[in-house]
Scaffold this motif. Sequence first.
Motif, PDB file in Angstrom:
ATOM      1  N   ILE A 177       0.838  -1.204   0.000  1.00 16.83           N
ATOM      2  CA  ILE A 177       0.000   0.000   0.000  1.00 16.83           C
ATOM      3  C   ILE A 177       0.874   1.255   0.000  1.00 16.83           C
ATOM      4  O   ILE A 177       0.623   2.199  -0.760  1.00 16.83           O
ATOM      5  CB  ILE A 177      -0.968  -0.012   1.196  1.00 16.83           C
ATOM      6  CG1 ILE A 177      -1.996  -1.141   1.025  1.00 16.83           C
ATOM      7  CG2 ILE A 177      -1.675   1.338   1.342  1.00 16.83           C
ATOM      8  CD1 ILE A 177      -2.835  -1.424   2.259  1.00 16.83           C
ATOM      9  N   ALA A 178       1.904   1.274   0.832  1.00 18.16           N
ATOM     10  CA  ALA A 178       2.803   2.440   0.886  1.00 18.16           C
ATOM     11  C   ALA A 178       3.497   2.651  -0.455  1.00 18.16           C
ATOM     12  O   ALA A 178       3.653   3.790  -0.912  1.00 18.16           O
ATOM     13  CB  ALA A 178       3.827   2.261   1.998  1.00 18.16           C
ATOM     14  N   GLU A 179       3.903   1.576  -1.078  1.00 18.41           N
ATOM     15  CA  GLU A 179       4.547   1.667  -2.391  1.00 18.41           C
ATOM     16  C   GLU A 179       3.589   2.287  -3.414  1.00 18.41           C
ATOM     17  O   GLU A 179       3.978   3.164  -4.190  1.00 18.41           O
ATOM     18  CB  GLU A 179       4.979   0.273  -2.825  1.00 18.41           C
ATOM     19  CG  GLU A 179       5.763   0.212  -4.093  1.00 18.41           C
ATOM     20  CD  GLU A 179       6.201  -1.209  -4.390  1.00 18.41           C
ATOM     21  OE1 GLU A 179       7.413  -1.458  -4.346  1.00 18.41           O
ATOM     22  OE2 GLU A 179       5.330  -2.067  -4.639  1.00 18.41           O
ATOM     23  N   GLN A 180       2.347   1.852  -3.398  1.00 19.85           N
ATOM     24  CA  GLN A 180       1.346   2.406  -4.315  1.00 19.85           C
ATOM     25  C   GLN A 180       1.088   3.883  -4.020  1.00 19.85           C
ATOM     26  O   GLN A 180       0.939   4.695  -4.930  1.00 19.85           O
ATOM     27  CB  GLN A 180       0.036   1.609  -4.216  1.00 19.85           C
ATOM     28  CG  GLN A 180       0.131   0.183  -4.726  1.00 19.85           C
ATOM     29  CD  GLN A 180       0.385   0.138  -6.214  1.00 19.85           C
ATOM     30  OE1 GLN A 180      -0.371   0.678  -7.004  1.00 19.85           O
ATOM     31  NE2 GLN A 180       1.478  -0.496  -6.601  1.00 19.85           N
ATOM     32  N   TYR A 181       1.053   4.232  -2.745  1.00 26.23           N
ATOM     33  CA  TYR A 181       0.868   5.626  -2.350  1.00 26.23           C
ATOM     34  C   TYR A 181       2.004   6.492  -2.894  1.00 26.23           C
ATOM     35  O   TYR A 181       1.760   7.547  -3.487  1.00 26.23           O
ATOM     36  CB  TYR A 181       0.801   5.727  -0.819  1.00 26.23           C
ATOM     37  CG  TYR A 181       0.829   7.154  -0.294  1.00 26.23           C
ATOM     38  CD1 TYR A 181      -0.278   7.977  -0.434  1.00 26.23           C
ATOM     39  CD2 TYR A 181       1.958   7.671   0.320  1.00 26.23           C
ATOM     40  CE1 TYR A 181      -0.263   9.287   0.035  1.00 26.23           C
ATOM     41  CE2 TYR A 181       1.992   8.964   0.791  1.00 26.23           C
ATOM     42  CZ  TYR A 181       0.880   9.760   0.642  1.00 26.23           C
ATOM     43  OH  TYR A 181       0.887  11.065   1.104  1.00 26.23           O
ATOM     44  N   LEU A 182       3.226   6.051  -2.714  1.00 22.99           N
ATOM     45  CA  LEU A 182       4.367   6.846  -3.169  1.00 22.99           C
ATOM     46  C   LEU A 182       4.425   6.945  -4.693  1.00 22.99           C
ATOM     47  O   LEU A 182       4.904   7.940  -5.234  1.00 22.99           O
ATOM     48  CB  LEU A 182       5.676   6.265  -2.612  1.00 22.99           C
ATOM     49  CG  LEU A 182       5.873   6.450  -1.108  1.00 22.99           C
ATOM     50  CD1 LEU A 182       7.112   5.717  -0.632  1.00 22.99           C
ATOM     51  CD2 LEU A 182       5.905   7.928  -0.722  1.00 22.99           C
ATOM     52  N   GLN A 183       3.925   5.936  -5.376  1.00 22.96           N
ATOM     53  CA  GLN A 183       3.915   5.979  -6.842  1.00 22.96           C
ATOM     54  C   GLN A 183       2.927   7.034  -7.375  1.00 22.96           C
ATOM     55  O   GLN A 183       3.023   7.435  -8.531  1.00 22.96           O
ATOM     56  CB  GLN A 183       3.590   4.613  -7.421  1.00 22.96           C
ATOM     57  CG  GLN A 183       4.741   3.648  -7.283  1.00 22.96           C
ATOM     58  CD  GLN A 183       4.391   2.253  -7.776  1.00 22.96           C
ATOM     59  OE1 GLN A 183       3.321   1.992  -8.315  1.00 22.96           O
ATOM     60  NE2 GLN A 183       5.324   1.325  -7.570  1.00 22.96           N
ATOM     61  N   MET A 184       2.004   7.473  -6.530  1.00 21.38           N
ATOM     62  CA  MET A 184       1.049   8.498  -6.962  1.00 21.38           C
ATOM     63  C   MET A 184       1.635   9.901  -6.885  1.00 21.38           C
ATOM     64  O   MET A 184       0.985  10.872  -7.235  1.00 21.38           O
ATOM     65  CB  MET A 184      -0.234   8.406  -6.134  1.00 21.38           C
ATOM     66  CG  MET A 184      -1.030   7.145  -6.400  1.00 21.38           C
ATOM     67  SD  MET A 184      -2.708   7.155  -5.723  1.00 21.38           S
ATOM     68  CE  MET A 184      -2.428   7.035  -3.980  1.00 21.38           C
ATOM     69  N   HIS A 185       2.875  10.025  -6.431  1.00 21.93           N
ATOM     70  CA  HIS A 185       3.508  11.349  -6.312  1.00 21.93           C
ATOM     71  C   HIS A 185       4.424  11.623  -7.485  1.00 21.93           C
ATOM     72  O   HIS A 185       5.063  10.837  -8.014  1.00 21.93           O
ATOM     73  CB  HIS A 185       4.302  11.441  -5.001  1.00 21.93           C
ATOM     74  CG  HIS A 185       3.379  11.494  -3.835  1.00 21.93           C
ATOM     75  ND1 HIS A 185       2.857  10.362  -3.270  1.00 21.93           N
ATOM     76  CD2 HIS A 185       2.869  12.525  -3.155  1.00 21.93           C
ATOM     77  CE1 HIS A 185       2.065  10.721  -2.279  1.00 21.93           C
ATOM     78  NE2 HIS A 185       2.054  11.998  -2.193  1.00 21.93           N
TER      79      HIS A 185
END
Length: 185
Positions: A177-185
């Motif tokens: 989930i954190a990886e996906q969150y950071l990919q949105m930046h």
Amino acid sequence: MDNLTTITLAKLLGAFFYYPPNSKVTAPLMQALLHIDHLAKWPNLPLIYEQCNILANQIGNPDLDYQFSLLFEGQGTMPAPPWGSFYLDTEHLLLGESQACYHRFLQQHGLTLNTGMNEPDDQFGLMLMAYAILLENNNYTAAKQLIDEHLMIWSSAYLKELKNNKISAFYRALAVIAEQYLQMH
């Protein structure tokens, strides 16, 4: 992703990467974490939904705090140390030059992380929470600098290790989930 969503997710994820899952801080946030798939327009919603199901299946696990301790506090060899300096400094020094540089960055922007714990500032969860504070203070330039120059340069290596840990399915899912969150930046 709008600013409020970005802040909310940074705080939520940051808390679970910094505090044990049954702590006074995170226990009230558990339902939000389990429904994190509804908090943003995720590029890969099926993947996030799958991770939420994994998290939900782990909630009753009495070993969650112990798993947190093994992964984040260090009892023996840590499979995924949560500090940037571990990944950035050639000798894996926790209080090395990269941590000192990040500490100076925080000071320049008026952030003092007083957690009562004696640990480096460049802990993954703390960095997400500092990012949220910068955004809340409308300091978008510093927030972008934190993400680009201090977090993204090592977080993929860390999250890869955490996704591969053999200790906790809960934290494997949280890493995705954190990886996906950071990919949105």
